[in-house]
Motif scaffolding. Structure first.
Motif, mmCIF file in Angstrom:
data_model
loop_
_atom_site.group_PDB
_atom_site.id
_atom_site.type_symbol
_atom_site.label_atom_id
_atom_site.label_comp_id
_atom_site.label_asym_id
_atom_site.label_seq_id
_atom_site.Cartn_x
_atom_site.Cartn_y
_atom_site.Cartn_z
ATOM 1 N N GLY A 283 1.206 -0.850 0.321
ATOM 2 C CA GLY A 283 -0.009 -0.014 0.170
ATOM 3 C C GLY A 283 0.837 1.225 0.139
ATOM 4 N N ILE A 284 1.807 1.445 0.333
ATOM 5 C CA ILE A 284 3.068 2.076 -0.690
ATOM 6 C C ILE A 284 3.692 2.362 -1.149
ATOM 7 C CG2 ILE A 284 5.387 3.922 0.141
ATOM 8 C CD1 ILE A 284 2.715 3.296 3.296
ATOM 9 N N SER A 285 3.498 3.924 -1.543
ATOM 10 C CA SER A 285 4.423 4.698 -2.864
ATOM 11 C C SER A 285 4.995 5.286 -3.011
ATOM 12 C CB SER A 285 2.705 5.072 -3.254
ATOM 13 O OG SER A 285 1.451 5.143 -4.102
ATOM 14 N N TYR A 286 5.842 4.417 -3.578
ATOM 15 C CA TYR A 286 7.473 4.450 -3.854
ATOM 16 C C TYR A 286 7.597 5.568 -5.303
ATOM 17 C CZ TYR A 286 7.838 1.216 -0.384
ATOM 18 O OH TYR A 286 7.840 0.974 0.924
ATOM 19 N N MET A 287 7.908 6.751 -5.281
ATOM 20 C CA MET A 287 8.470 7.883 -6.559
ATOM 21 C C MET A 287 10.106 8.411 -6.512
ATOM 22 S SD MET A 287 6.479 11.236 -7.228
ATOM 23 C CE MET A 287 7.722 12.274 -5.802
ATOM 24 N N LEU A 288 10.096 7.519 -7.792
ATOM 25 C CA LEU A 288 11.971 7.720 -8.187
ATOM 26 C C LEU A 288 11.888 8.800 -9.025
ATOM 27 C CD1 LEU A 288 14.952 6.509 -8.104
ATOM 28 C CD2 LEU A 288 13.930 5.386 -10.124
ATOM 29 N N LYS A 289 12.489 9.922 -8.496
ATOM 30 C CA LYS A 289 12.891 11.208 -9.202
ATOM 31 C C LYS A 289 14.095 11.476 -10.025
ATOM 32 C CE LYS A 289 10.680 16.235 -8.854
ATOM 33 N NZ LYS A 289 10.516 17.417 -8.654
ATOM 34 N N ALA A 290 14.066 11.829 -11.395
ATOM 35 C CA ALA A 290 15.615 12.222 -11.328
ATOM 36 C C ALA A 290 15.562 13.805 -12.328
ATOM 37 C CB ALA A 290 15.897 10.801 -12.481
ATOM 38 N N TYR A 291 16.344 14.284 -12.719
ATOM 39 C CA TYR A 291 16.345 15.731 -13.471
ATOM 40 C C TYR A 291 17.108 15.217 -14.560
ATOM 41 C CZ TYR A 291 13.887 18.601 -10.388
ATOM 42 O OH TYR A 291 13.291 19.165 -9.865
ATOM 43 N N VAL A 292 16.914 15.091 -15.694
ATOM 44 C CA VAL A 292 17.731 14.686 -17.273
ATOM 45 C C VAL A 292 17.843 15.433 -18.108
ATOM 46 C CG1 VAL A 292 15.732 13.439 -17.887
ATOM 47 C CG2 VAL A 292 18.268 12.251 -18.410
ATOM 48 N N ALA A 293 18.373 15.564 -18.783
ATOM 49 C CA ALA A 293 18.520 15.842 -20.286
ATOM 50 C C ALA A 293 19.605 14.483 -21.124
ATOM 51 C CB ALA A 293 19.018 17.570 -20.331
ATOM 52 N N GLY A 294 19.191 15.285 -22.645
ATOM 53 C CA GLY A 294 20.169 14.333 -23.360
ATOM 54 C C GLY A 294 21.220 14.660 -23.980
ATOM 55 N N LEU A 336 17.813 20.092 -17.481
ATOM 56 C CA LEU A 336 17.700 18.788 -16.937
ATOM 57 C C LEU A 336 15.971 19.173 -16.450
ATOM 58 C CD1 LEU A 336 21.097 19.201 -17.015
ATOM 59 C CD2 LEU A 336 20.980 17.426 -15.165
ATOM 60 N N GLN A 337 15.673 18.702 -16.991
ATOM 61 C CA GLN A 337 14.298 18.227 -16.980
ATOM 62 C C GLN A 337 13.605 17.164 -15.571
ATOM 63 O OE1 GLN A 337 11.899 20.928 -17.357
ATOM 64 N NE2 GLN A 337 14.054 21.764 -18.280
ATOM 65 N N PRO A 338 12.968 17.247 -15.482
ATOM 66 C CA PRO A 338 12.468 16.266 -13.742
ATOM 67 C C PRO A 338 11.292 15.349 -14.418
ATOM 68 C CG PRO A 338 11.003 18.489 -13.485
ATOM 69 C CD PRO A 338 11.822 18.794 -14.735
ATOM 70 N N VAL A 339 11.864 13.959 -14.253
ATOM 71 C CA VAL A 339 10.788 12.281 -14.676
ATOM 72 C C VAL A 339 10.983 11.519 -13.707
ATOM 73 C CG1 VAL A 339 11.550 12.731 -16.534
ATOM 74 C CG2 VAL A 339 12.810 11.282 -14.935
ATOM 75 N N THR A 340 9.299 11.309 -13.593
ATOM 76 C CA THR A 340 9.181 10.574 -12.007
ATOM 77 C C THR A 340 8.978 8.823 -12.386
ATOM 78 O OG1 THR A 340 6.943 11.740 -11.953
ATOM 79 C CG2 THR A 340 8.665 12.380 -10.702
ATOM 80 N N LEU A 341 8.696 8.234 -11.993
ATOM 81 C CA LEU A 341 8.073 6.548 -12.154
ATOM 82 C C LEU A 341 7.727 6.410 -10.583
ATOM 83 C CD1 LEU A 341 8.145 4.016 -13.047
ATOM 84 C CD2 LEU A 341 10.121 3.582 -11.885
ATOM 85 N N ALA A 342 6.586 5.998 -10.756
ATOM 86 C CA ALA A 342 5.441 5.510 -9.477
ATOM 87 C C ALA A 342 5.708 4.078 -9.403
ATOM 88 C CB ALA A 342 4.756 6.630 -8.931
ATOM 89 N N TYR A 343 5.253 3.639 -8.155
ATOM 90 C CA TYR A 343 4.957 1.620 -8.135
ATOM 91 C C TYR A 343 4.848 1.926 -6.756
ATOM 92 C CZ TYR A 343 4.891 -2.928 -7.293
ATOM 93 O OH TYR A 343 4.697 -4.047 -7.049
ATOM 94 N N THR A 344 3.011 1.304 -6.409
ATOM 95 C CA THR A 344 2.429 1.320 -5.181
ATOM 96 C C THR A 344 3.306 -0.583 -4.960
ATOM 97 O OG1 THR A 344 0.808 2.666 -5.661
ATOM 98 C CG2 THR A 344 0.714 1.509 -3.931
ATOM 99 N N ALA A 345 2.939 -0.637 -3.864
ATOM 100 C CA ALA A 345 3.934 -1.836 -3.351
ATOM 101 C C ALA A 345 2.885 -3.050 -2.729
ATOM 102 C CB ALA A 345 4.452 -1.933 -1.516
ATOM 103 N N THR A 346 2.226 -4.338 -3.621
ATOM 104 C CA THR A 346 1.254 -5.053 -3.160
ATOM 105 C C THR A 346 1.884 -6.266 -2.135
ATOM 106 O OG1 THR A 346 2.273 -6.873 -4.536
ATOM 107 C CG2 THR A 346 0.761 -4.843 -5.653
ATOM 108 N N SER A 347 0.882 -6.821 -1.490
ATOM 109 C CA SER A 347 1.196 -7.402 -0.418
ATOM 110 C C SER A 347 2.065 -8.344 -0.612
ATOM 111 C CB SER A 347 -0.713 -8.847 -0.469
ATOM 112 O OG SER A 347 -0.663 -9.018 -0.524
ATOM 113 N N ALA A 348 2.178 -8.564 -2.422
ATOM 114 C CA ALA A 348 3.330 -9.759 -2.356
ATOM 115 C C ALA A 348 4.841 -8.592 -2.656
ATOM 116 C CB ALA A 348 3.057 -10.257 -4.040
ATOM 117 N N ASP A 349 4.792 -8.146 -2.675
ATOM 118 C CA ASP A 349 6.144 -6.588 -2.673
ATOM 119 C C ASP A 349 6.378 -7.196 -0.821
ATOM 120 O OD1 ASP A 349 6.424 -6.856 -5.326
ATOM 121 O OD2 ASP A 349 4.541 -4.954 -4.598
#
Length: 691
Positions: A283-294, A336-349
């Motif tokens: 039930g906990i959401s984890y958010m990974l955020k990074a600033y990136v440019a190419g 550099l611009q922000p991008v995010t990745l989110a995931y909410t853990a399940t009971s299996a995690d």
């Protein structure tokens, strides 16, 4: 005053940060020799250090031990700690510390070492776990377990003592067991070893991301030549691509600036990752955020992953939780611009550890600038479909678009979503007779092969595949069946001219889930990190022809990788079966002098890259059909679908993932989810802060 083991344990528990374990007499001050040098020959057991158990390793008669302030035969060598030291040859010296280990904690043995002759590998230091209480140092199988060994080449006594450290991080199997230390000088090594200042320290790893601002190590200027690596991060292969860390280079465009601090990291064709030591909670959401440019801002050039691991410290796991590709901003014009990745853990995690990875995608080959990588967590709000810790109109829109959709494996019309969309479960089985009859597949859950990715395929219908695995032989079984109303076969691989010149089946396998690019013969590879095969019916019985895959360059089928196949043709009905051997590294074609073929060890929940393509030749042309629309697999294993080895195919809700608007996680999007969304309307719990 004598301090017992219980008292020492209490002291250990009370200390903070790095602290000392329950090791006793590590300075070898007991027994007190009053300045003398006591040895086995003249003094017997009186020359043994107190609280340590001695075991002789040979019977040559040269085995010896000693204790005291100075060895007359090693002039100038003085104790490194206190007033005494020990020496030994042909002996093992052990101590059961009585310190119960904790999973995830790192235990470090520190010791000062010197030697009479400077022989190679003159001292071996071992770490054991044991269920015995001190002072027992018995190594009975099932009660005591060897954990780690480090060999040390001690310097000559004329150079004095040198300090060494030996570390081990406890895992779940070690939890609650006592740590036992052993050091020995092998009898066959002609050397006398001196030891002093023996301590045992513990440290708990930092929880969460470390060095996400890339300020460590600190460089006055960007070390362009050769590159450099950021502390706290693992690199997939520093010899491949390019990596660097430091402040901006003065020749770069003005728009290229760090986001925080004074340094950032640069990557090309490189992945970096961390063990966060965070145990996930359902039930906990984890958010990974990074600033990136190419440098060029190429499409899908940047990738972020959240990964589940069974251990706090270890190699990068293959169990992806969430993955996303991003097209970075062009550095010179947008910074550099922000991008995010989110995931909410399940009971299996729950209880498993979170790993995070960021990478410059190898096949895109863009030079990336990355800074201020952060990992935040907060309970997911019911109804927060886009997982941005706010419930608003965007979430209501997602619910409307997913209305009445379902992901129940046993439901009618339900589908897989998210990371499960291209995931096939492979249940275990003891054996499959590869004859094309599909006798062992009556219980299979079939995955449709219906996406035409090249040409036309009007002659093929009802195509599907399934996989199983054998835990005893470490092989994957594949079954494919289809209807083909316009069949075109060749009698053997010698008649093969091109991939689209006949009916055939293409099989892809990436045993290590390496997602490597350039593995194909057509791209200069040797199928070492991933394999591609062509299999086709001969039209005679259930026999098939087999060759290596590739692109515009086809090898005869040689250096047998263990592929076995059969195909039964019954009118318009075709059924394939195959045994596929997965490899961590296949050296049959590469002949790398430093490597050898390594078969992938399969286990429950092991994830592999695995995919198929049906090729059909018909009167009006050809067609290629896949279970997904991802193209370019011939050269890029990151585009393979996945299979997960399981004991039994899971059919419970959640096995196919959840729609983002499925707030109550019942595998249906309906009014129950709408009610939860309404209850949190305009609520925000962003760990980074709310307006």
């Amino acid at each position: 005053m004598k301090i017992g083991y219980a008292s020492l344990t209490a002291i250990f528990v009370l200390c903070i940060g790095q602290c000392y374990g329950a090791l006793t007499n590590g300075s070898f001050e007991l027994p007190n020799t009053s300045g003398q040098w006591l040895n086995k020959k003249d003094n017997g057991a009186a020359a043994k250090a107190s609280n340590w158990v001695y075991a002789i390793l040979g019977s040559s008669g040269n085995e010896s031990y000693a204790i005291g302030s100075a060895d007359p035969c090693a002039a100038g060598l003085v104790p490194a700690d206190g007033t005494q030291m020990i020496a030994f040859h042909g002996y093992q010296i052990m101590q059961n510390t009585g310190q119960a280990m904790t999973a995830g904690v790192t235990y470090t043995v520190n010791l000062f070492v010197s030697s009479k002759n400077g022989a190679a590998d003159s001292l071996n230091v071992e770490i054991w776990s044991t269920s015995y209480a001190p002072p027992s140092v018995a190594t009975t199988a099932g009660i005591a377990k060897f954990l780690y060994l480090q060999k040390i080449t001690a310097p000559l006594f004329s150079a004095g003592f040198k300090q060494y450290s030996v570390s081990y991080t406890a895992n779940a199997d070690d939890q609650g067991k006592n740590i036992m230390i052993s050091m020995y000088n092998p009898n066959f090594v002609n050397d006398l070893v001196y030891v002093d200042g023996f301590t045992l320290t513990t440290s708990t790893p930092a929880t969460g991301l470390v060095n996400g601002s890339f300020e460590d190590p600190n460089y006055p200027a960007l070390p362009l030549v050769g590159g450099a690596m950021a502390a706290g991060w693992y690199y997939s292969d520093p010899a491949v691509g390019f990596c660097n860390i430091g402040p901006r280079h003065p020749d770069w465009a003005a728009g290229i600036q760090v986001v925080d601090g004074r340094q950032f990291v640069t990557l090309r064709q490189q992945k970096i990752w961390q063990n966060t030591h965070l145990q996930m909670a359902a039930g906990i959401s984890y958010m990974l955020k990074a600033y990136v440019a190419g440098e060029s801002g190429r499409a899908d050039g940047f990738k972020m992953q959240m990964i589940s691991s069974n251990t706090a410290d270890g190699a990068l796991s293959t169990n992806e939780l969430s993955v996303q590709y991003y097209t970075p901003a062009v550095a010179a014009t947008s910074g550099l611009q922000p991008v995010t990745l989110a995931y909410t853990a399940t009971s299996a995690d729950a209880g498993k550890y979170l790993q995070v990875a960021i990478s410059s995608v190898p096949t895109t080959n863009d030079f990336l600038f990355i800074d201020n990588v952060t990992l935040l967590s907060a309970p997911r709000l019911a109804g927060d479909a886009d997982e941005n810790h706010r419930v608003n109109m965007f979430d209501l829109d997602a619910l409307a678009n997913q209305w009445l959709m379902c992901t129940d494996p046993l439901g009618t019309g339900c589908v897989k979503v998210g990371k499960y969309a291209n995931m096939v479960y492979a249940p275990s089985i003891t054996n499959v007779a590869v004859d094309g009859t599909l006798t062992e597949w009556s219980d299979a859950i079939w995955t449709p092969i219906a996406d035409v990715v090249d040409g036309t395929a009007t002659d093929v219908s009802n195509a599907m595949y399934a996989c199983k695995w054998n835990p005893a032989t470490n092989v994957i079984y594949l079954a494919v069946k289809l209807i083909d109303t316009d069949r075109n076969f060749i009698p053997n691989y010698g008649e093969f001219l091109s991939w689209d010149g006949q009916d055939d089946l293409i099989i892809y396998c990436d045993g290590a889930n390496s997602e490597s690019a350039g593995f194909s013969s057509g791209a200069g590879g040797n199928f070492s990190t991933a394999q591609q095969y062509y299999v086709g019916p001969t039209g005679s019985g259930n026999t098939t022809w087999q060759i290596w895959g590739g692109n515009n360059e086809y090898m005869p089928y040689y250096e047998d990788p263990g592929l076995v196949s059969a195909c039964v043709v019954n009118g318009n009905n075709l059924s394939y079966e195959a045994i596929v051997v997965p490899f961590d590294w296949y050296d049959g074609l590469a002949n790398d002098p430093d490597k050898s073929t390594t078969t992938t060890m399969l286990s429950n929940e092991k994830v592999l890259g695995f995919d198929v393509t049906i090729v059909t030749k018909h009167v009006t042309g050809y067609g290629a059909i896949q279970p997904n629309t991802v193209a370019g697999k011939w050269n890029d294993a990151s585009k393979f679908a996945k299979i997960m080895c399981v004991q039994n195919t899971p059919t419970q809700c959640g096995a196919w993932g959840y729609e983002s608007a499925d707030a109550n996680k019942d595998c249906k999007v309906n009014f129950k989810d709408f009610a939860l969304l309404a209850g949190n309307w305009i609520v925000c719990n962003d760990p980074a802060g709310c307006p």
